[in-house]
Design a protein around this motif. Structure first.
Motif, short mmCIF file in Angstrom:
data_model
loop_
_atom_site.label_atom_id
_atom_site.label_comp_id
_atom_site.label_asym_id
_atom_site.label_seq_id
_atom_site.Cartn_x
_atom_site.Cartn_y
_atom_site.Cartn_z
N GLY A 118 0.84 -1.20 0.00
CA GLY A 118 0.00 0.00 0.00
C GLY A 118 0.87 1.25 0.00
N ASP A 119 0.64 2.13 0.98
CA ASP A 119 1.42 3.36 1.06
C ASP A 119 2.35 3.38 2.26
OD1 ASP A 119 -0.47 3.49 3.00
OD2 ASP A 119 -1.40 5.36 2.34
N ASP A 120 2.61 2.21 2.84
CA ASP A 120 3.53 2.14 3.98
C ASP A 120 4.96 2.04 3.45
OD1 ASP A 120 4.75 1.89 6.38
OD2 ASP A 120 3.70 0.08 7.02
N TYR A 121 5.51 3.16 3.06
CA TYR A 121 6.82 3.16 2.40
C TYR A 121 7.93 2.75 3.35
CZ TYR A 121 3.70 6.32 -0.10
OH TYR A 121 2.61 6.86 -0.71
N LYS A 122 7.89 3.25 4.56
CA LYS A 122 8.97 2.95 5.51
C LYS A 122 8.99 1.46 5.84
CE LYS A 122 10.34 3.61 10.31
NZ LYS A 122 9.97 4.23 11.60
N GLY A 123 7.83 0.91 6.19
CA GLY A 123 7.77 -0.49 6.57
C GLY A 123 8.19 -1.41 5.45
N TYR A 124 7.78 -1.10 4.22
CA TYR A 124 8.13 -1.95 3.09
C TYR A 124 9.62 -1.88 2.79
CZ TYR A 124 8.10 -4.07 -1.52
OH TYR A 124 8.35 -4.89 -2.59
N ALA A 125 10.21 -0.70 2.94
CA ALA A 125 11.64 -0.56 2.67
C ALA A 125 12.47 -1.36 3.67
CB ALA A 125 12.05 0.91 2.73
N LEU A 126 12.00 -1.44 4.91
CA LEU A 126 12.76 -2.15 5.94
C LEU A 126 12.47 -3.65 5.95
CD1 LEU A 126 12.40 0.37 8.91
CD2 LEU A 126 14.35 0.06 7.38
N ASN A 127 11.25 -4.04 5.61
CA ASN A 127 10.89 -5.46 5.66
C ASN A 127 9.88 -5.79 4.56
OD1 ASN A 127 10.54 -8.14 6.45
ND2 ASN A 127 9.04 -7.62 8.03
N SER B 109 24.63 18.67 13.02
CA SER B 109 23.64 18.99 11.99
C SER B 109 23.42 17.80 11.05
CB SER B 109 24.10 20.21 11.19
OG SER B 109 24.24 21.34 12.03
N ILE B 110 24.51 17.17 10.62
CA ILE B 110 24.39 16.02 9.71
C ILE B 110 23.74 14.84 10.42
CG2 ILE B 110 25.69 14.37 8.32
CD1 ILE B 110 27.78 16.54 7.87
N LEU B 111 24.12 14.61 11.69
CA LEU B 111 23.55 13.50 12.45
C LEU B 111 22.06 13.69 12.66
CD1 LEU B 111 24.02 10.90 14.04
CD2 LEU B 111 24.53 12.28 16.05
N LEU B 112 21.64 14.91 13.00
CA LEU B 112 20.22 15.19 13.19
C LEU B 112 19.44 15.04 11.89
CD1 LEU B 112 20.31 18.26 15.62
CD2 LEU B 112 19.75 15.89 16.16
N ALA B 113 20.06 15.40 10.77
CA ALA B 113 19.40 15.24 9.47
C ALA B 113 19.16 13.77 9.16
CB ALA B 113 20.24 15.89 8.37
N ILE B 114 20.14 12.92 9.48
CA ILE B 114 19.98 11.47 9.26
C ILE B 114 18.86 10.92 10.13
CG2 ILE B 114 21.12 9.23 9.51
CD1 ILE B 114 23.74 10.59 8.79
N LEU B 115 18.81 11.35 11.39
CA LEU B 115 17.78 10.86 12.31
C LEU B 115 16.40 11.42 11.96
CD1 LEU B 115 19.72 11.14 15.70
CD2 LEU B 115 19.34 9.10 14.30
N LEU B 116 16.37 12.54 11.22
CA LEU B 116 15.10 13.15 10.84
C LEU B 116 14.36 12.33 9.78
CD1 LEU B 116 13.23 15.59 11.21
CD2 LEU B 116 14.54 16.78 9.44
N VAL B 117 15.10 11.56 8.98
CA VAL B 117 14.49 10.78 7.89
C VAL B 117 13.46 9.78 8.42
CG1 VAL B 117 14.94 9.11 6.06
CG2 VAL B 117 16.42 11.10 6.31
N PRO B 118 13.82 8.87 9.37
CA PRO B 118 12.80 7.93 9.86
C PRO B 118 11.67 8.63 10.60
CG PRO B 118 14.83 7.75 11.14
CD PRO B 118 15.14 8.59 9.95
N LEU B 119 11.96 9.79 11.25
CA LEU B 119 10.90 10.52 11.94
C LEU B 119 9.87 11.05 10.95
CD1 LEU B 119 9.69 11.80 14.47
CD2 LEU B 119 11.23 13.75 14.13
N LEU B 120 10.33 11.61 9.83
CA LEU B 120 9.40 12.10 8.81
C LEU B 120 8.60 10.97 8.18
CD1 LEU B 120 11.58 14.81 7.01
CD2 LEU B 120 9.64 15.18 8.52
N LYS C 132 7.71 8.25 9.65
CA LYS C 132 6.71 7.85 10.64
C LYS C 132 5.54 8.83 10.65
CE LYS C 132 6.18 6.58 15.51
NZ LYS C 132 6.89 6.42 16.81
N LEU C 133 5.82 10.13 10.55
CA LEU C 133 4.76 11.12 10.54
C LEU C 133 3.90 11.00 9.29
CD1 LEU C 133 6.69 14.27 11.85
CD2 LEU C 133 5.04 12.85 13.09
N VAL C 134 4.54 10.74 8.13
CA VAL C 134 3.79 10.58 6.89
C VAL C 134 2.87 9.37 6.96
CG1 VAL C 134 4.01 10.00 4.43
CG2 VAL C 134 5.45 11.77 5.43
N ASN C 135 3.39 8.25 7.46
CA ASN C 135 2.56 7.03 7.57
C ASN C 135 1.43 7.22 8.57
OD1 ASN C 135 3.91 5.40 5.71
ND2 ASN C 135 5.49 4.87 7.18
N ARG C 136 1.70 7.94 9.65
CA ARG C 136 0.64 8.17 10.64
C ARG C 136 -0.47 9.02 10.05
NH1 ARG C 136 2.37 10.41 16.41
NH2 ARG C 136 3.29 8.31 16.42
#
Length: 273
Positions: free
Chosen positions: A132-141, A248-259, A261-265
């Protein structure tokens, strides 16, 4: 239907491992490069990571994560007091270097050869990858989205510019990972078994979801990169401030899974269904 069809793919389940490996690899690389910024801090962090490695071989630290976190904070406080090190820099560097454990485990998992069934069908049931539209979940598993249906519930099937489209009890499904030749094979199978194929016009919700996917990619990956670049340029003095640039770079990397999660929610809210 007397026959059956089965389509397999090697190491499909490894796609999530590859994505996770890249993420942890980048974080570890940042931690490794930060060692040269402060050698004393780097040596203490490396020693801590080595101790953690041997400790984890004796006991599973995940089961005692709360106590391990408390011990890590106490160690950081002790190191900042005795050796006059930055408390937060030690915590960030230790966590970044600890990603080497995940990198090693993921490499070992990727090297294991495995074959997955991505599409199968017989007279009673069929299965396919439908995230479906669960992009994060499909990419990981990816294989976690292998869904099963009854063959008799198929209303129609067709191929359009986006791939294979199957309608089951009014629900539109788009099986993933199928090549053009495999789709042709599936359609030929239906015709050989005398299925009554109906030309289906995809609903506007299907096209809307597919269009949103492109915008999600821009949002999830483009925004963190842009924010990191602006932060490094303005706050990090164009990279000359190593601490601010690395954070700044580390926070940007950690921001990807957070975004993600927000999109899927947002997409799973009742009003969006």
């Amino acid at each position: 239907m007397r026959n059956s069809i089965k389509i397999e793919r090697k190491k499909l389940g490894k796609k999530g491992d590859y994505a996770t490996l890249v993420l942890f690899g980048l974080i570890f690389l940042l931690g490794f490069l930060s060692i040269f910024w402060d050698l004393k801090l780097g040596i203490v962090s490396v020693v801590g990571v080595i101790i953690t490695y041997f400790l984890n071989r004796k006991i599973d630290l995940i089961l005692y994560l709360k106590w391990f976190s408390i011990a890590l904070v106490l160690l950081a406080l002790l190191a900042s007091w005795i050796l006059e090190l930055s408390f937060w820099m030690f915590i960030l560097q230790f966590l970044a270097l600890s990603c080497i454990h995940a990198v090693i485990a993921l490499i070992a998992a990727i090297q294991n050869d495995h074959t997955d069934i991505i599409f199968s069908m017989n007279a009673d049931k069929f299965s396919c990858l439908c995230p479906g539209d669960d992009y994060k979940g499909y990419a990981l598993n990816p294989m976690g989205y292998l869904k099963h249906f009854k063959t008799k519930d198929i209303d129609s099937i067709q191929q359009d510019r986006h791939g294979l489209l199957i309608v089951v009890k009014g629900e539109s499904l788009r099986p993933r990972e199928l090549t053009a030749s495999e789709i042709t094979q599936i359609l030929a199978y239906f015709k050989a078994e005398e299925f009554n194929l109906v030309e289906v016009i995809p609903t506007r919700y299907i096209h809307q979801a597919e269009t949103e996917l492109a915008w999600v990619k821009i949002l999830v990956f483009g925004v963190p990169c842009m924010l990191a670049g602006l932060s490094v340029y303005f706050l990090g003095d164009n990279g000359r401030n190593a601490v601010v640039s690395m954070i700044s770079i580390l926070l940007a990397i950690l921001l990807v899974p957070l975004l993600l999660k927000l999109v899927n929610r947002r997409k799973h809210r009742p009003e969006n269904k």
